[in-house]
Design a protein around this motif. Structure first.
Motif, PDB file in Angstrom:
ATOM      1  N   ILE A   1       0.830  -1.201   0.000  1.00 15.78           N
ATOM      2  CA  ILE A   1       0.000   0.000   0.000  1.00 15.78           C
ATOM      3  C   ILE A   1       0.868   1.255   0.000  1.00 15.78           C
ATOM      4  O   ILE A   1       2.084   1.194   0.157  1.00 15.78           O
ATOM      5  N   HIS A   2       0.221   2.398  -0.152  1.00 17.01           N
ATOM      6  CA  HIS A   2       0.863   3.697   0.057  1.00 17.01           C
ATOM      7  C   HIS A   2       0.488   4.183   1.444  1.00 17.01           C
ATOM      8  O   HIS A   2      -0.701   4.328   1.758  1.00 17.01           O
ATOM      9  N   CYS A   3       1.506   4.418   2.290  1.00 13.65           N
ATOM     10  CA  CYS A   3       1.212   4.889   3.650  1.00 13.65           C
ATOM     11  C   CYS A   3       1.676   6.324   3.877  1.00 13.65           C
ATOM     12  O   CYS A   3       1.395   6.896   4.935  1.00 13.65           O
ATOM     13  N   GLY A   4       2.406   6.896   2.924  1.00 10.78           N
ATOM     14  CA  GLY A   4       2.766   8.298   3.039  1.00 10.78           C
ATOM     15  C   GLY A   4       4.240   8.608   3.178  1.00 10.78           C
ATOM     16  O   GLY A   4       4.626   9.776   3.284  1.00 10.78           O
ATOM     17  N   ILE A   5       5.092   7.589   3.172  1.00  9.38           N
ATOM     18  CA  ILE A   5       6.540   7.847   3.200  1.00  9.38           C
ATOM     19  C   ILE A   5       6.951   8.493   1.875  1.00  9.38           C
ATOM     20  O   ILE A   5       7.728   9.451   1.844  1.00  9.38           O
TER      21      ILE A   5
ATOM     22  N   LYS B   1       5.609  10.269  -1.861  1.00  6.73           N
ATOM     23  CA  LYS B   1       4.554  11.228  -2.195  1.00  6.73           C
ATOM     24  C   LYS B   1       3.275  10.546  -2.665  1.00  6.73           C
ATOM     25  O   LYS B   1       2.180  10.940  -2.288  1.00  6.73           O
ATOM     26  N   SER B   2       3.424   9.518  -3.514  1.00  6.04           N
ATOM     27  CA  SER B   2       2.217   8.897  -4.048  1.00  6.04           C
ATOM     28  C   SER B   2       2.342   7.388  -4.285  1.00  6.04           C
ATOM     29  O   SER B   2       1.342   6.677  -4.250  1.00  6.04           O
ATOM     30  N   LYS B   3       3.541   6.903  -4.516  1.00  6.38           N
ATOM     31  CA  LYS B   3       3.720   5.488  -4.858  1.00  6.38           C
ATOM     32  C   LYS B   3       3.646   4.604  -3.615  1.00  6.38           C
ATOM     33  O   LYS B   3       3.847   5.058  -2.489  1.00  6.38           O
ATOM     34  N   LYS B   4       3.370   3.320  -3.844  1.00  5.29           N
ATOM     35  CA  LYS B   4       3.298   2.361  -2.740  1.00  5.29           C
ATOM     36  C   LYS B   4       4.630   2.326  -1.988  1.00  5.29           C
ATOM     37  O   LYS B   4       5.703   2.400  -2.594  1.00  5.29           O
ATOM     38  N   ASP B   5       4.558   2.183  -0.665  1.00  8.42           N
ATOM     39  CA  ASP B   5       5.775   2.269   0.140  1.00  8.42           C
ATOM     40  C   ASP B   5       5.766   1.383   1.382  1.00  8.42           C
ATOM     41  O   ASP B   5       6.665   1.454   2.214  1.00  8.42           O
ATOM     42  N   LEU B   6       4.764   0.534   1.529  1.00  6.59           N
ATOM     43  CA  LEU B   6       4.726  -0.383   2.668  1.00  6.59           C
ATOM     44  C   LEU B   6       4.193  -1.730   2.204  1.00  6.59           C
ATOM     45  O   LEU B   6       3.128  -1.804   1.577  1.00  6.59           O
ATOM     46  N   GLY B   7       4.926  -2.799   2.511  1.00  2.00           N
ATOM     47  CA  GLY B   7       4.517  -4.131   2.093  1.00  2.00           C
ATOM     48  C   GLY B   7       4.621  -5.122   3.242  1.00  2.00           C
ATOM     49  O   GLY B   7       5.419  -4.955   4.165  1.00  2.00           O
TER      50      GLY B   7
END
Length: 410
Positions: free
Chosen positions: A21-25, A27-33
């Motif tokens: 998902i994108h959690c906000g680390i 700007k817009s791309k997915k960053d948490l798995g």
């Protein structure tokens, strides 16, 4: 740009769920798995050789000491490296929050981070993301879309997700191995700025799994180079949750070698994808050294040539400067007689001998240019002294590499 190693169908092992998902680390791309095994899995890992190790690496090295893991949590966009006691505390919180959300033990959670070094994590966003992603796991199933979401969530400067799977029969049972990796820059033998997650439903004994992974890493990820830099966060981890229900696999058995061959195929495919996605790369290079007295000599030469910036820039400029190749071999530390060396350049266009007995020969510059204009090129170095060989993979170095890394934090 390149003919990428790809599969129309990615086969998933039994008993794993994942999400990204994108959690906000970012700007817009997915960053948490996250990856979750429905059963606690046997596990093994190989970590960066860099003395400066990121907080999640230090925590995961501790958590995997008993060779068992049930979940993996990964963030991209921030490496959580060189962040002191707070960084380690943040990694502990990532593990504890993930464990709480999945109803497992914190010490059974493997933590990874990748991205900018020297910046603290925004834990408010991470913790909120863990809550959100665990809810996806609770309602989801084992699907390729979830795997691709995870693969996208771990990327930094990567331009495409890197996934490869393999199925084999062992003891009459179908065993599946799938690998998901990230890496594009800071790639150098002895692990790279790369993360690789290998999942299998095989029932394999812990020491056998550990041996299989280490041997495979030595012949795959440790044989690639993009830019000669070794990261603070490099990690390869494998989980085996026994859900295939095969008889347990032990070291040095026929079944062990079948498993190792499949694992090597997965890791080698992923390693090549990482190189082909090298930052600013325009050419995929393969260096094969043959005729060496020892495997170590062959590996030393192959790895030294593939990491040479002078070799890389020559191939970017499509210049058959074989002198840079033999010079790199000469300072590799390998034991060989330069007077025996033959060097060839080869690809689908043809093959040309550019060096004999370690010195100049007349060759067609036009033919060499035709070969060098292609996107994939083999550098063949025959030492003519023994029977051992080694292969490494890398890429050229272009102007774009400077552009990408000159503004990495911006």
């Amino acid at each position: 740009m390149f003919e990428l190693i790809s599969q129309k169908t990615i086969n998933l092992p039994i008993g794993y769920k994942m999400a990204g998902i994108h959690c906000g680390i970012k700007k817009s791309k997915k960053d948490l798995g996250v990856i979750y095994s429905v059963e606690k899995a046997n596990a093994a890992a190989v970590f960066t050789t860099n003395k400066v190790k990121a907080a999640p690496v230090l925590l995961s090295m501790k958590n995997i000491e008993n060779n068992e893991i049930q979940a993996i949590i990964v963030n991209s966009g921030n490496a959580n490296a060189c962040t002191g006691e707070k960084g380690y505390s943040d990694s502990l919180e990532m593990a504890s929050k993930t464990a709480l959300a999945l109803d497992i033990l914190p010490e059974d959670v493997f933590v990874c981070s990748t991205g900018v070094i020297g910046m603290p994590l925004d834990m408010e966003k991470i913790v909120s993301g863990i809550t959100k992603i665990s809810q996806i796991l609770s309602t989801g199933s084992e699907k390729n879309d979830d795997l691709l979401n995870f693969a996208n969530a771990i990327m930094t400067t990567d331009t495409f997700p890197k996934v490869y799977s393999k199925e084999v029969l062992i003891h009459g049972k179908k065993i599946t191995i799938v690998g998901i990796a990230k890496g594009s820059g800071m790639i150098h033998p002895n692990m790279a700025t790369m993360l690789s997650f290998i999942l299998t439903d095989a029932n394999i004994e812990k020491s056998a799994l550990n041996k299989a992974l280490k041997n495979s890493v030595n012949d795959s990820y440790n044989m690639i180079s993009v830019d000669g830099d070794t990261s603070t966060n490099d990690t390869v981890v494998i989980l085996a949750n026994k859900k295939a229900a095969n008889k347990e696999i032990f070291e040095d058995t026929e079944e062990f070698y079948i498993f190792c061959e499949a694992l090597n195929e997965v890791n080698t495919a992923l390693a090549k994808m990482i190189v082909k996605d090298g930052e600013g790369a325009t050419k995929f290079l393969e260096v094969e050294v043959t005729g060496a007295k020892t495997v170590e000599d062959a590996k030393l030469i192959s790895r030294t040539v593939i990491k040479s910036n002078l070799v890389k820039t020559a191939f970017f400029g499509e210049d058959a400067n074989w002198g840079r190749i033999i010079a790199a071999a000469g300072y590799s530390g390998a034991n060989f007689d330069p007077g025996n060396v033959y060097i060839y350049l080869e690809n689908k266009v043809g093959k040309i001998n550019v060096c004999q007995n370690g010195h100049f020969i007349n060759f067609s510059e036009e033919k060499a240019k035709e070969i060098l204009k292609e996107k994939e090129i083999k550098i063949l170095i025959n030492l003519r002294e023994g029977k051992e060989k080694a292969v490494s993979w890398g890429c050229d170095m272009s102007y774009d590499y400077i552009k990408i890394n000159g503004g990495y934090r911006s």
